[in-house]
Design a protein around this motif. Structure first.
Motif, PDB file in Angstrom:
ATOM      1  N   LYS A  87     -32.425 -60.693 -85.666  1.00  0.00           N
ATOM      2  CA  LYS A  87     -33.243 -59.915 -86.612  1.00  0.00           C
ATOM      3  C   LYS A  87     -33.558 -58.575 -85.972  1.00  0.00           C
ATOM      4  O   LYS A  87     -33.970 -58.509 -84.811  1.00  0.00           O
ATOM      5  CB  LYS A  87     -34.534 -60.652 -86.925  1.00  0.00           C
ATOM      6  N   PHE A  88     -33.364 -57.506 -86.728  1.00  0.00           N
ATOM      7  CA  PHE A  88     -33.684 -56.154 -86.281  1.00  0.00           C
ATOM      8  C   PHE A  88     -34.965 -55.690 -86.960  1.00  0.00           C
ATOM      9  O   PHE A  88     -35.218 -56.023 -88.115  1.00  0.00           O
ATOM     10  CB  PHE A  88     -32.570 -55.173 -86.679  1.00  0.00           C
ATOM     11  N   THR A  89     -35.725 -54.872 -86.263  1.00  0.00           N
ATOM     12  CA  THR A  89     -36.872 -54.175 -86.844  1.00  0.00           C
ATOM     13  C   THR A  89     -36.512 -52.700 -86.886  1.00  0.00           C
ATOM     14  O   THR A  89     -36.175 -52.113 -85.852  1.00  0.00           O
ATOM     15  CB  THR A  89     -38.143 -54.377 -85.990  1.00  0.00           C
ATOM     16  N   CYS A 113     -27.062 -49.649 -82.679  1.00  0.00           N
ATOM     17  CA  CYS A 113     -27.739 -50.929 -82.878  1.00  0.00           C
ATOM     18  C   CYS A 113     -26.864 -52.076 -82.382  1.00  0.00           C
ATOM     19  O   CYS A 113     -27.354 -53.014 -81.756  1.00  0.00           O
ATOM     20  CB  CYS A 113     -28.116 -51.114 -84.343  1.00  0.00           C
ATOM     21  N   GLY A 114     -25.563 -51.989 -82.646  1.00  0.00           N
ATOM     22  CA  GLY A 114     -24.648 -53.016 -82.158  1.00  0.00           C
ATOM     23  C   GLY A 114     -24.592 -53.062 -80.641  1.00  0.00           C
ATOM     24  O   GLY A 114     -24.623 -54.134 -80.032  1.00  0.00           O
ATOM     25  N   ASP A 115     -24.506 -51.909 -80.012  1.00  0.00           N
ATOM     26  CA  ASP A 115     -24.487 -51.831 -78.555  1.00  0.00           C
ATOM     27  C   ASP A 115     -25.787 -52.380 -77.981  1.00  0.00           C
ATOM     28  O   ASP A 115     -25.772 -53.129 -76.991  1.00  0.00           O
ATOM     29  CB  ASP A 115     -24.274 -50.383 -78.118  1.00  0.00           C
ATOM     30  N   ASN A 163     -30.719 -50.288 -93.159  1.00  0.00           N
ATOM     31  CA  ASN A 163     -30.834 -51.591 -93.788  1.00  0.00           C
ATOM     32  C   ASN A 163     -29.495 -52.324 -93.933  1.00  0.00           C
ATOM     33  O   ASN A 163     -29.392 -53.495 -93.594  1.00  0.00           O
ATOM     34  CB  ASN A 163     -31.520 -51.446 -95.140  1.00  0.00           C
ATOM     35  N   GLY A 164     -28.475 -51.636 -94.424  1.00  0.00           N
ATOM     36  CA  GLY A 164     -27.181 -52.297 -94.637  1.00  0.00           C
ATOM     37  C   GLY A 164     -26.560 -52.796 -93.337  1.00  0.00           C
ATOM     38  O   GLY A 164     -26.127 -53.951 -93.249  1.00  0.00           O
ATOM     39  N   ASN A 165     -26.517 -51.938 -92.332  1.00  0.00           N
ATOM     40  CA  ASN A 165     -25.958 -52.336 -91.042  1.00  0.00           C
ATOM     41  C   ASN A 165     -26.741 -53.487 -90.435  1.00  0.00           C
ATOM     42  O   ASN A 165     -26.166 -54.397 -89.836  1.00  0.00           O
ATOM     43  CB  ASN A 165     -25.963 -51.158 -90.060  1.00  0.00           C
ATOM     44  N   LEU A 166     -28.042 -53.438 -90.579  1.00  0.00           N
ATOM     45  CA  LEU A 166     -28.870 -54.433 -89.924  1.00  0.00           C
ATOM     46  C   LEU A 166     -28.914 -55.760 -90.669  1.00  0.00           C
ATOM     47  O   LEU A 166     -29.373 -56.749 -90.132  1.00  0.00           O
ATOM     48  CB  LEU A 166     -30.266 -53.867 -89.681  1.00  0.00           C
ATOM     49  N   GLN A 167     -28.368 -55.779 -91.874  1.00  0.00           N
ATOM     50  CA  GLN A 167     -28.127 -57.055 -92.546  1.00  0.00           C
ATOM     51  C   GLN A 167     -26.751 -57.586 -92.172  1.00  0.00           C
ATOM     52  O   GLN A 167     -26.559 -58.790 -92.019  1.00  0.00           O
ATOM     53  CB  GLN A 167     -28.196 -56.879 -94.061  1.00  0.00           C
ATOM     54  N   ALA A 168     -25.792 -56.673 -92.015  1.00  0.00           N
ATOM     55  CA  ALA A 168     -24.413 -57.079 -91.730  1.00  0.00           C
ATOM     56  C   ALA A 168     -24.224 -57.575 -90.295  1.00  0.00           C
ATOM     57  O   ALA A 168     -23.587 -58.601 -90.070  1.00  0.00           O
ATOM     58  CB  ALA A 168     -23.466 -55.909 -91.997  1.00  0.00           C
ATOM     59  N   ILE A 169     -24.762 -56.845 -89.341  1.00  0.00           N
ATOM     60  CA  ILE A 169     -24.535 -57.192 -87.930  1.00  0.00           C
ATOM     61  C   ILE A 169     -24.956 -58.631 -87.623  1.00  0.00           C
ATOM     62  O   ILE A 169     -24.172 -59.377 -87.026  1.00  0.00           O
ATOM     63  CB  ILE A 169     -25.220 -56.175 -86.989  1.00  0.00           C
ATOM     64  N   PRO A 170     -26.162 -59.067 -88.021  1.00  0.00           N
ATOM     65  CA  PRO A 170     -26.528 -60.458 -87.713  1.00  0.00           C
ATOM     66  C   PRO A 170     -25.561 -61.488 -88.301  1.00  0.00           C
ATOM     67  O   PRO A 170     -25.261 -62.495 -87.656  1.00  0.00           O
ATOM     68  CB  PRO A 170     -27.922 -60.602 -88.332  1.00  0.00           C
ATOM     69  N   LYS A 171     -25.058 -61.232 -89.494  1.00  0.00           N
ATOM     70  CA  LYS A 171     -24.107 -62.172 -90.101  1.00  0.00           C
ATOM     71  C   LYS A 171     -22.791 -62.198 -89.339  1.00  0.00           C
ATOM     72  O   LYS A 171     -22.162 -63.242 -89.197  1.00  0.00           O
ATOM     73  CB  LYS A 171     -23.864 -61.804 -91.563  1.00  0.00           C
ATOM     74  N   LEU A 172     -22.377 -61.047 -88.847  1.00  0.00           N
ATOM     75  CA  LEU A 172     -21.099 -60.967 -88.129  1.00  0.00           C
ATOM     76  C   LEU A 172     -21.151 -61.617 -86.754  1.00  0.00           C
ATOM     77  O   LEU A 172     -20.131 -62.105 -86.271  1.00  0.00           O
ATOM     78  CB  LEU A 172     -20.661 -59.508 -87.992  1.00  0.00           C
ATOM     79  N   VAL A 173     -22.314 -61.626 -86.107  1.00  0.00           N
ATOM     80  CA  VAL A 173     -22.397 -62.173 -84.750  1.00  0.00           C
ATOM     81  C   VAL A 173     -22.918 -63.609 -84.716  1.00  0.00           C
ATOM     82  O   VAL A 173     -22.889 -64.236 -83.660  1.00  0.00           O
ATOM     83  CB  VAL A 173     -23.246 -61.282 -83.810  1.00  0.00           C
TER      84      VAL A 173
END
Length: 85
Positions: free
Chosen positions: A28-30, A68-70, A34-44
């Motif tokens: 979970k990101f704070t 954010c990914g790094d 918004n779009g990236n921070l919904q996608a990244i958790p699903k991808l990892v």
């Protein structure tokens, strides 16, 4: 193990994650995009710490030298190393 990581150099300010051994769950990101921070958790979800580092570690956003990914890759490594102590 639950872990909280304060990001450096990104729009997001905090990353929360859980590790089971070296498997990443419930990211979970704070703050941030918004779009990236919904996608990244699903991808990892369900990847190992090493897989997260290989896939998204070292990505730069807008010349910042990080993203954010790094930051997530760094958070996963830090959490894993903290768990080993």
């Amino acid at each position: 193990m639950k872990y909280v990581y304060k990001t450096k150099g990104t729009c997001s300010t905090l990353i929360e994650l859980e590790l089971e051994g070296n498997i990443v769950h419930n990211v979970k990101f704070t703050g941030g995009c918004n779009g990236n921070l919904q996608a990244i958790p699903k991808l990892v979800e369900g990847l190992t710490v090493e897989q997260v580092e290989q896939k998204i570690g070292g990505i730069s956003c807008n010349g910042r030298g990080t993203s954010c990914g790094d930051q997530l890759a760094k958070a996963c490594r830090e959490a894993y190393e903290a768990e080993q102590k």
